[in-house]
Design an enzyme around this catalytic site. Structure first.
Site, PDB file in Angstrom:
ATOM      1  N   THR A  46      85.343  47.335 -58.734  1.00 46.39           N
ATOM      2  CA  THR A  46      85.677  48.904 -59.083  1.00 46.39           C
ATOM      3  C   THR A  46      86.048  48.546 -60.475  1.00 46.39           C
ATOM      4  OG1 THR A  46      87.907  48.330 -58.408  1.00 46.39           O
ATOM      5  CG2 THR A  46      86.277  49.868 -56.941  1.00 46.39           C
ATOM      6  N   THR A  48      88.787  49.180 -62.926  1.00 45.67           N
ATOM      7  CA  THR A  48      90.075  48.312 -63.606  1.00 45.67           C
ATOM      8  C   THR A  48      90.257  46.866 -62.869  1.00 45.67           C
ATOM      9  OG1 THR A  48      91.058  50.428 -63.844  1.00 45.67           O
ATOM     10  CG2 THR A  48      92.343  48.430 -63.901  1.00 45.67           C
ATOM     11  N   CYS A  49      89.732  47.023 -61.823  1.00 47.80           N
ATOM     12  CA  CYS A  49      89.800  45.592 -60.938  1.00 47.80           C
ATOM     13  C   CYS A  49      88.863  44.706 -61.763  1.00 47.80           C
ATOM     14  CB  CYS A  49      89.497  45.805 -59.456  1.00 47.80           C
ATOM     15  SG  CYS A  49      90.392  47.055 -58.816  1.00 47.80           S
ATOM     16  N   SER A  50      87.636  45.288 -61.926  1.00 48.01           N
ATOM     17  CA  SER A  50      86.762  44.073 -62.302  1.00 48.01           C
ATOM     18  C   SER A  50      86.704  43.781 -63.942  1.00 48.01           C
ATOM     19  CB  SER A  50      85.175  44.603 -62.160  1.00 48.01           C
ATOM     20  OG  SER A  50      85.083  44.422 -60.977  1.00 48.01           O
ATOM     21  N   LEU A  54      91.478  41.189 -62.358  1.00 49.11           N
ATOM     22  CA  LEU A  54      90.669  39.790 -61.789  1.00 49.11           C
ATOM     23  C   LEU A  54      90.617  38.994 -63.132  1.00 49.11           C
ATOM     24  CD1 LEU A  54      89.798  37.724 -59.767  1.00 49.11           C
ATOM     25  CD2 LEU A  54      87.534  39.013 -60.117  1.00 49.11           C
TER      26      LEU A  54
END
Length: 160
Positions: A46, A48-50, A54
């Protein structure tokens, strides 16, 4: 009830992707005797996550370990196949351990779920981070909905 600083993590099971396929790991075994920098994302791949969450932990892995972190781990309500593919795509292998919480058991047990139904995601884990020492929560950073501030690797480094 939401987990708090000083609480012991509940006993649940994660899955990790290995060369032999998905393998189950008990949370009690994973956190025992270690200092773990754990962060949770609403979903692998997703935005922001990617793009930020992370990568921040990958980039700061050595700094976190220099401050006493034994293991950096990411959890999400995704299956082990997705978490394994995300790890490879992001270059996280060897830096961040991916803990698949496929059914959301861990997110539910720590009281940190969110309803992502309006985005087609269903029930997911909230965005948060925690420092866990031998299974006990030493620091807990839960983001407000839509935010990405206190669960970052940079914020965690300030807490160590």
């Amino acid at each position: 009830m939401t987990i708090a600083k000083g609480d012991r993590l509940p006993s649940t099971t994660f899955a990790t992707m290995t060369e032999n396929g998905p393998e189950q790991i008990a949370s009690d075994d994973f956190f025992a005797g270690k200092t773990v920098a754990l962060f949770s994302v609403p979903g692998a791949f997703t935005p922001t996550c990617s793009a930020r969450h992370l990568p921040g932990f990958i980039d700061k892995a050595e700094e976190l370990k220099a401050k006493g972190v034994d293991v950096i781990a990411c959890t999400a309500v995704n299956d082990a196949f997705v978490m394994g593919a995300w790890s490879k795509a992001a270059g996280a292998d060897g830096k961040v351990t991916m803990l698949a919480d496929g059914n959301g058991d861990f997110a539910q047990a720590v009281g940190l779920t969110m309803d992502g139904s309006k985005f087609g995601l269903g029930t997911r884990g909230q965005r948060f981070s925690m420092i866990v020492k031998d299974g006990v929560v030493e620091e807990l950073n839960v983001e407000a909905p839509g935010d990405f501030k206190v669960s970052s690797a940079d914020h965690m480094l300030e807490q160590l």
